[in-house]
Design an enzyme around this catalytic site. Structure first.
Site, short mmCIF file in Angstrom:
data_model
loop_
_atom_site.label_atom_id
_atom_site.label_comp_id
_atom_site.label_asym_id
_atom_site.label_seq_id
_atom_site.Cartn_x
_atom_site.Cartn_y
_atom_site.Cartn_z
NE ARG A 1 29.01 -21.98 4.10
CZ ARG A 1 29.38 -22.77 3.10
NH1 ARG A 1 30.58 -23.28 3.07
NH2 ARG A 1 28.56 -23.03 2.11
CD GLU B 1 28.73 -17.11 1.28
OE1 GLU B 1 29.67 -17.11 0.46
OE2 GLU B 1 27.99 -18.08 1.46
CG HIS C 1 25.19 -20.45 -2.36
ND1 HIS C 1 25.16 -20.61 -3.72
CD2 HIS C 1 26.39 -20.89 -1.96
CE1 HIS C 1 26.29 -21.16 -4.13
NE2 HIS C 1 27.06 -21.34 -3.07
CG ASN D 1 33.36 -22.46 5.71
OD1 ASN D 1 33.00 -23.62 5.92
ND2 ASN D 1 33.20 -21.86 4.55
NE ARG E 1 28.93 -27.91 -6.30
CZ ARG E 1 28.65 -26.95 -5.41
NH1 ARG E 1 27.41 -26.51 -5.28
NH2 ARG E 1 29.60 -26.45 -4.66
#
Ligand code: AMP
Length: 393
Positions: A88, A379, A177, A7, A236
Site C-alpha cells: 500500500r 482494502e 482512500h 502496509n 482530523r
C-alpha cells in the site's frame, strides 16, 4: 496461490496473506512500536493469535521477525506460495493512475513524492526496500491510494490558487482512500448488475472520505492535497478555513508543526468530545451529552453538504453507499443521514438498516428514489487483486 499485502507505517507493519480468488485471509498480523524500546507483534494464523513483546529496531528487523513467524506457523513465504507482494502506498502523485510493478525506477518515483506525503511515503519506501531484499524472487507491486482519483476532471482536482505556485509545488487535489472507493463502487455495480450509475461512496472510518463516481469513474472526492480535507474524521478537522492557520500562528503563537498536529491528531470527533471513537460519540448523543450532540450534528451536517454537492455535480444520484468502520456498523448514523435526505428521495428501511452482515446489502425501501447500500470495504483484498492484475496472473 496467495498475495502478501504489506502496509508499512512509520512505526508499524500491517500484513495479510490473502487468497485473491476466494478472499480467504490465510494469515494476518501487525508489528507495532517499531524503533521504540519495546515493540509488539500480533500474528494470526488458523484463527489463533500469537503475541510477542520484543524490541524491533527497524522495519528490516520487523519484517525478518514476521518471516520467521511464517516459517514457524506456516506457510513459508517464497515464490512457490506467494504470487506477489502488494504494497500500500498513500501518495502516487501525477505519476501513477494505476498500480505499478516495483523496479528501481518506480521506487525512485515513490521517493520523489515524499514531499507530498512526508508522513507516509518514507515508511512505505522503507517497507518496500526491506521486502524486496528479503523476498527477492517474488514480484512486488505498489498500489496507490491516489490512483483511482488521477482521472478526476480538472475542475475537481484544481485549487483556485496562483497557477505558477500550484505548478511549482505540485499542489492539486490527489484524493486518498482510492483503493477502497474503487473496490466499493465496483462492488456496488456488480451487486446491482449495472455499470451506468451515479454513485456516492461514503468511506467513514477513523479517516473518512466521500467520492462521486459516474459509470465507474471518479469525478469528485473529498480528500485533497492530503487526507486532511473533507469530512469530519476521528482526529482530523476535515474542511476548515485556511485562515484558521494564519490566526493560530499570529494570534495563538503556534508553530506550523503544532497546527499540523492539532488539525491531524487533535481535532475531529476527538477534538470535539475527547474521543475519536464514534461509538462513544453515539452513546453521548443518545444520553443527551452536549459535546457529543454538537459533534454528531457537525459530523452529519458535513456528510449532507457533500452528498448534496456531489448530487448536483453528477446531475443526480442513483446509489448512496456506506462503508468502513462507522459506515458499516453504525445504523444510528446511517439513519440520521437518511432522514435528512428525504428531499433527495432517500428512504431508509428501518429494519433493513439494523441488519448486521459482512455482505453487501440494500438498506433503502423499495420505493426509495435513491438506492442506499452498505458494502463492507476490503482494502487488503483490493490490493491483492490489483497486484495480481499488474503481474498478469
Ligand atoms: P476503520 O478506520 O474503518 O477501521 O473504522 C474505525 C472506526 O469505526 C472507529 O473509530 C469506530 O469509531 C468506528 N466503529 C466501529 N464499530 C462501530 C459501531 N458499532 N458503531 C459506530 N462506530 C463504530
Amino acid at each position: 496461490m496467495s498475495v502478501l499485502v504489506i502496509n508499512a507505517g512509520s512505526s508499524s507493519i500491517k500484513y495479510q496473506l490473502v487468497n485473491p480468488d476466494n478472499s480467504e485471509v490465510i494469515v494476518s498480523g501487525l508489528a507495532e512500536r517499531i524503533g521504540e524500546e519495546m515493540g509488539h507483534i500480533d500474528h494470526t494464523h488458523d484463527g489463533e493469535t500469537t503475541s510477542l513483546d520484543l524490541p524491533i529496531a527497524d522495519h528490516k528487523a520487523g519484517l525478518q521477525k514476521i518471516l520467521e513467524l511464517f516459517d514457524e506457523f506456516g506457510p513459508h513465504l517464497g515464490p512457490e506460495t506467494v504470487r506477489a507482494v502488494g504494497h500500500r502506498v498513500v501518495q502516487g502523485g501525477r505519476y501513477f493512475d494505476k498500480a505499478a510493478l516495483i523496479d528501481d525506477e518506480v521506487q525512485k518515483l515513490i521517493e520523489d513524492l515524499i514531499p507530498l506525503a512526508p508522513l507516509h511515503n518514507p515508511a512505505h519506501l522503507s517497507g518496500i526496500k526491506v521486502a524486496r531484499s528479503l523476498l527477492p524472487d517474488i514480484p512486488h507491486v505498489a498500489v496507490f491510494d491516489t490512483a483511482f482519483f488521477q482521472g478526476l476532471p480538472d475542475e475537481a482536482a484544481t485549487y483556485a490558487l496562483d497557477r505558477e505556485v500550484a505548478e511549482k509545488y505540485s499542489i492539486r487535489r490527489y484524493g486518498a482512500h482510492g483503493t477502497s472507493h474503487q473496490y466499493v463502487s465496483a462492488k456496488v455495480a456488480e451487486f446491482l448488475g449495472r455499470d451506468d450509475l451515479k454513485q456516492i461512496v461514503l468511506h467513514m472510518g477513523n479517516g473518512a472520505s466521500a467520492s462521486a463516481v459516474v459509470n465507474g469513474h471518479a469525478v469528485e472526492t473529498s480528500m485533497g492535497l492530503t487526507p486532511l480535507e473533507g469530512l469530519v474524521m476521528g482526529t482530523r478537522t476535515g474542511d476548515i478555513d485556511p485562515a484558521v492557520v494564519f490566526h493560530l500562528a499570529r494570534v495563538g503563537g503556534m508553530s506550523i508543526d503544532e497546527i499540523d498536529t492539532l488539525f491531524n491528531r487533535g481535532s475531529g470527533l476527538k477534538g470535539l468530545t475527547g474521543s475519536n471513537d464514534m461509538r462513544d460519540v453515539q452513546d453521548g448523543y443518545a444520553a443527551g451529552d452536549k459535546d457529543a450532540t454538537v459533534a454528531m450534528e457537525v459530523y452529519v451536517h458535513r456528510l449532507l453538504k457533500y452528498i448534496g454537492s456531489y448530487t448536483a455535480v453528477m446531475g443526480g444520484l442513483d446509489v448512496l453507499t456506506f462503508t468502513a468502520g462507522v459506515g458499516e456498523n453504525s445504523s444510528a448514523v446511517r439513519a440520521l443521514v437518511g432522514e435528512r435526505l428525504a428531499s433527495l428521495g432517500v428512504k431508509i428501511d428501518e429494519e433493513k438498516n439494523e441488519v448486521r452482515s459482512r455482505e453487501p446489502r440494500v438498506i433503502s425501501t423499495d420505493d426509495s428514489r435513491v438506492k442506499v447500500l452498505v458494502v463492507p470495504t476490503n482494502e487488503e483484498l483490493a490490493i491483492a487483486r490489483q497486484a495480481m492484475d499488474i503481474i498478469g496472473a
